[in-house]
Design a protein around this motif. Structure first.
Motif, PDB file in Angstrom:
ATOM      1  N   LEU A  63      31.115  14.693 -36.129  1.00 38.60           N
ATOM      2  CA  LEU A  63      30.033  15.658 -35.970  1.00 38.60           C
ATOM      3  C   LEU A  63      30.598  17.052 -35.749  1.00 38.60           C
ATOM      4  O   LEU A  63      31.669  17.218 -35.159  1.00 38.60           O
ATOM      5  N   GLY A  64      29.859  18.045 -36.202  1.00 39.96           N
ATOM      6  CA  GLY A  64      30.289  19.428 -36.020  1.00 39.96           C
ATOM      7  C   GLY A  64      29.800  19.997 -34.705  1.00 39.96           C
ATOM      8  O   GLY A  64      29.489  19.262 -33.756  1.00 39.96           O
ATOM      9  N   GLU A  65      29.731  21.301 -34.632  1.00 43.34           N
ATOM     10  CA  GLU A  65      29.343  21.974 -33.395  1.00 43.34           C
ATOM     11  C   GLU A  65      27.823  21.979 -33.257  1.00 43.34           C
ATOM     12  O   GLU A  65      27.130  22.942 -33.610  1.00 43.34           O
ATOM     13  N   ILE A  66      27.309  20.885 -32.711  1.00 43.51           N
ATOM     14  CA  ILE A  66      25.860  20.738 -32.538  1.00 43.51           C
ATOM     15  C   ILE A  66      25.503  20.758 -31.056  1.00 43.51           C
ATOM     16  O   ILE A  66      24.531  20.133 -30.623  1.00 43.51           O
ATOM     17  N   GLU A  78      16.089  16.157 -31.816  1.00 46.00           N
ATOM     18  CA  GLU A  78      16.387  16.801 -33.097  1.00 46.00           C
ATOM     19  C   GLU A  78      17.378  15.997 -33.937  1.00 46.00           C
ATOM     20  O   GLU A  78      17.704  16.402 -35.055  1.00 46.00           O
ATOM     21  N   LEU A  79      17.864  14.884 -33.408  1.00 49.42           N
ATOM     22  CA  LEU A  79      18.905  14.115 -34.077  1.00 49.42           C
ATOM     23  C   LEU A  79      18.342  12.897 -34.794  1.00 49.42           C
ATOM     24  O   LEU A  79      17.365  12.293 -34.356  1.00 49.42           O
ATOM     25  N   MET A  91      22.990   9.986 -35.894  1.00 48.28           N
ATOM     26  CA  MET A  91      23.600  11.051 -35.103  1.00 48.28           C
ATOM     27  C   MET A  91      23.538  10.728 -33.609  1.00 48.28           C
ATOM     28  O   MET A  91      24.486  10.992 -32.860  1.00 48.28           O
ATOM     29  N   LYS A  92      22.416  10.134 -33.178  1.00 48.62           N
ATOM     30  CA  LYS A  92      22.294   9.741 -31.773  1.00 48.62           C
ATOM     31  C   LYS A  92      23.374   8.719 -31.412  1.00 48.62           C
ATOM     32  O   LYS A  92      23.974   8.789 -30.333  1.00 48.62           O
ATOM     33  N   SER A 109      23.926   3.882 -42.966  1.00 51.41           N
ATOM     34  CA  SER A 109      24.281   4.417 -41.646  1.00 51.41           C
ATOM     35  C   SER A 109      24.971   3.354 -40.794  1.00 51.41           C
ATOM     36  O   SER A 109      25.903   3.652 -40.051  1.00 51.41           O
ATOM     37  N   ALA A 110      24.508   2.107 -40.924  1.00 48.63           N
ATOM     38  CA  ALA A 110      25.106   1.015 -40.154  1.00 48.63           C
ATOM     39  C   ALA A 110      26.573   0.814 -40.522  1.00 48.63           C
ATOM     40  O   ALA A 110      27.433   0.649 -39.651  1.00 48.63           O
TER      41      ALA A 110
END
Length: 247
Positions: free
Chosen positions: A128-131, A138-139, A143-144, A173-174
């Protein structure tokens, strides 16, 4: 190594764990599979001390976590990271605050700049980047999971525990999460313990596999030995989930 010996746990008249024996081998990925409702989550919670068994032992470097004092248990838990099924992020905290929580709570890093550097490095590890400023709402689901994993590994624990890490995710995603877990384990040289019903995940990353059935581990071994097991319970489980020739 963590060793579980004759672990038993009941809720009222329902026996969930009925003498579980298990060794979690250092530096390996161990996956425990089983049908829904067989007590996989209960087993994990007993191992990390969130539930107390009715009897049996959970040994961490020969220290029995079941009888350990609260102070001793908390000290042992400092070596654990946990990714819960729904990621269990704090809704009112930003991504940065969620990931930084363990190091702030335990005062492992006190300098704000160093905390930010550690969070940034950990986010990079999970892809992940700078989030930092985003909120959990918002994810996406994937992402969560990654943020939850970042929070679990920021303290560089010896053991990482995963409760159904791919639940609720689409197949792509899995598999991304499965690959990430394997990548993390190799990069950080950690020991991973996973409970799951996802056999695609299991056979992609597991070193050792156990089948929990009727309160006991009825089969345990390497992926190869598991697939070639003569145990009828294992055969029935693999057949039910359409595994076998496709593996």
């Amino acid at each position: 190594m963590i060793r579980v010996e004759e672990l038993k746990k009941s809720f009222q008249t329902q026996t969930v764990l009925d003498g579980v024996n298990l060794s979690i081998e250092d530096g390996k990925i161990t996956v425990i599979i089983g049908k829904s409702g067989t007590g996989k989550s209960v087993l994990l919670k007993n191992i990390i001390g969130l539930l107390k068994p009715d009897s049996g032992r959970v040994l961490y470097n020969e220290d029995d976590m079941v009888t350990a004092s609260k102070k001793k248990l908390n000290k042992i838990r400092m070596n654990f990271g946990v990714l819960f099924q729904d990621a269990a992020l704090f809704d009112s905290l930003s991504v940065f605050e969620n990931i930084a929580f363990p190091v702030v709570e335990h005062r492992l890093i006190k300098n704000r700049k160093k905390i930010k550097e550690s969070v940034k490095k950990t986010l990079e590890l999970v892809g992940l980047g700078e989030i930092y400023d985003k909120m959990p709402s918002e994810l996406s689901g994937g992402m969560k999971k990654r943020v939850g994993l970042a929070r679990a590994i920021i303290t560089q624990p010896e053991f990482i525990f995963f409760d159904e890490p791919t639940t609720g995710l689409d197949p792509v995603s899995a598999m991304a999460i499965a690959g990430l877990i394997k990548d993390m384990q190799m990069k950080l040289s950690t020991t991973c313990f996973i409970i799951s019903h996802d056999l695609s995940l299991t056979f992609k990353i597991a070193d050792n596999i156990g089948l929990l059935d009727n309160g006991k581990i009825v089969e345990f071994g390497s992926k190869e030995s598991f697939l070639n097991s003569d145990n009828e319970l294992v055969k029935d489980f693999l057949k039910a989930y359409e595994i076998g020739e496709s593996i």
